[in-house]
Design a protein around this motif. Sequence first.
Motif, short mmCIF file in Angstrom:
data_model
loop_
_atom_site.label_atom_id
_atom_site.label_comp_id
_atom_site.label_asym_id
_atom_site.label_seq_id
_atom_site.Cartn_x
_atom_site.Cartn_y
_atom_site.Cartn_z
N LEU A 27 0.84 -1.20 0.00
CA LEU A 27 0.00 0.00 0.00
C LEU A 27 0.87 1.25 0.00
CD1 LEU A 27 -2.66 -1.10 2.67
CD2 LEU A 27 -2.90 -1.15 0.18
N SER A 28 0.35 2.32 -0.54
CA SER A 28 1.09 3.59 -0.60
C SER A 28 1.33 4.16 0.79
CB SER A 28 0.30 4.61 -1.42
OG SER A 28 0.23 4.20 -2.76
N GLU A 33 1.73 1.02 8.26
CA GLU A 33 1.66 0.13 9.43
C GLU A 33 0.68 -1.02 9.21
OE1 GLU A 33 1.70 1.72 13.46
OE2 GLU A 33 2.18 3.69 12.62
N TRP A 34 -0.43 -0.74 8.52
CA TRP A 34 -1.40 -1.79 8.21
C TRP A 34 -0.79 -2.78 7.22
CZ3 TRP A 34 -6.23 -2.56 10.28
CH2 TRP A 34 -6.74 -1.54 11.10
N ASP A 35 -0.11 -2.24 6.21
CA ASP A 35 0.51 -3.09 5.20
C ASP A 35 1.55 -4.02 5.83
OD1 ASP A 35 0.42 -3.52 2.33
OD2 ASP A 35 2.50 -2.87 2.29
N GLN A 36 2.39 -3.45 6.69
CA GLN A 36 3.43 -4.25 7.35
C GLN A 36 2.80 -5.27 8.30
OE1 GLN A 36 6.68 -3.99 6.39
NE2 GLN A 36 6.89 -5.88 7.56
N ALA A 74 -5.95 -3.37 -0.31
CA ALA A 74 -6.46 -2.93 0.99
C ALA A 74 -7.52 -3.90 1.50
CB ALA A 74 -7.04 -1.52 0.90
N MET A 75 -8.42 -4.35 0.60
CA MET A 75 -9.46 -5.30 1.00
C MET A 75 -8.83 -6.61 1.47
SD MET A 75 -12.70 -5.51 1.45
CE MET A 75 -14.06 -6.65 1.61
N SER A 79 -9.06 -7.85 5.29
CA SER A 79 -9.78 -9.12 5.46
C SER A 79 -8.93 -10.14 6.22
CB SER A 79 -10.19 -9.68 4.11
OG SER A 79 -11.10 -8.80 3.45
N TYR A 80 -7.66 -10.22 5.88
CA TYR A 80 -6.78 -11.16 6.58
C TYR A 80 -6.59 -10.76 8.05
CZ TYR A 80 -5.16 -14.53 3.09
OH TYR A 80 -5.09 -15.58 2.20
N ILE A 81 -6.45 -9.46 8.28
CA ILE A 81 -6.30 -9.00 9.68
C ILE A 81 -7.61 -9.24 10.43
CG2 ILE A 81 -5.92 -6.98 11.16
CD1 ILE A 81 -4.02 -5.89 8.98
#
Length: 386
Positions: A27-28, A33-36, A74-75, A79-81
């Motif tokens: 993600l950009s 932090e969400w991406d990591q 992002a979805m 979703s995984y989290i």
Amino acid sequence: MKPAKIADFGITEEFGYLPSKDPAQSLSPGNEEWDQFGKDLPKLLMSTNFRAKVKALPKFNIDKLKGEAEIQRAMLVLSYIGQSYQWSENTPATVMPANLALPWYEVGKLVGRPPILSYQSYASDNWRRFDKNGPIECGNIGLAQCFLGGQDEEWFILIHIDIEKKAGKSLKAIEDAQAAVAANDADQLEASLTKLRDALALMYQVLGRMPERCDPYIYFHRVRPYIFGWRNNPSLPDGVVYEGVDEYKGVGQKFRGETGAQSAIIPAMDGVLGIEHERDELREYLMEMRTYMPPKHVAFIEAVEAGPSVRNFVTTTKRTSLTSVFNECVELVASFRAMHLEYAGTYIHAQAQATPGNPSAVGTGGTPFMTYLRKHRDETKKQTIS
């Protein structure tokens, strides 16, 4: 009745229902932090206080998402989290925290799917190529995202991605077959159905590779528990509340879990071959699965169902070679369903008998899966043309 054209629905012969550009792998800036967190998920699920770590994540910035591929990424990450938050502890969560629930719901609206892990994020958007110029098939693809990771989880999903890629030729064959019916061209229809048969045979071949690297015991105990939904789950009688999502008015939501029934391949095959399912609870379930598919894929299925009838043309033409190849297509769809049923038996039912663990009477989609799969198979087998 107009033939369904795949290009009208963002589908290509080369990629099928898969995105025609390789999925975004990150993600950009603004959501690092969400991406990591997604990338670290297999490690974080081994740590303590997982749910507290999710609640501590900063605000998710939907306005920082750049383009379609990043919205799909992002979805996938949310979703995984979300599934991990739900099933990371012995007791499932009854409330999704607002910092997760709200963006999950909002991004879900952008992709036209509810805020739960569905097949599109689990498989179709979840891959990368090792050789960028190489094929999208087992051997040259890896997952972008896992729960616990490891060979069995990876292989289970990669098989589905490979099947989706090989389905591209079958989807183009559907378009060509309906165009042939519209043009009253029996020769062209036979050629199109031959192409459909060959594509279905390749997909069936890939499905047959599942046991190579996905062990039933590992699947049942390490892969399956994370993909359950909130519906027909005895531990979640009131569903799951999405904190901060005003539209849900604090009412628990009962979404179904990820299942292969959310792939748009077989419904399109049923549509073009005129394979009908009895109007019962099972058919209602299949229709409900469409709410978890990308809207364009659903629109394609509906266009196929409303298009020129290949079955009627074959029945009235009474050309032996045409009837023969049509029946081979129907039989391959039945065989595909039969193999799926066989896997449900070895990967779930047999495991549950040996070691009662996660729910086995219902599948991840919240249905009595053995009954449903058997019925799918039997109904399909009966629909060849004599």
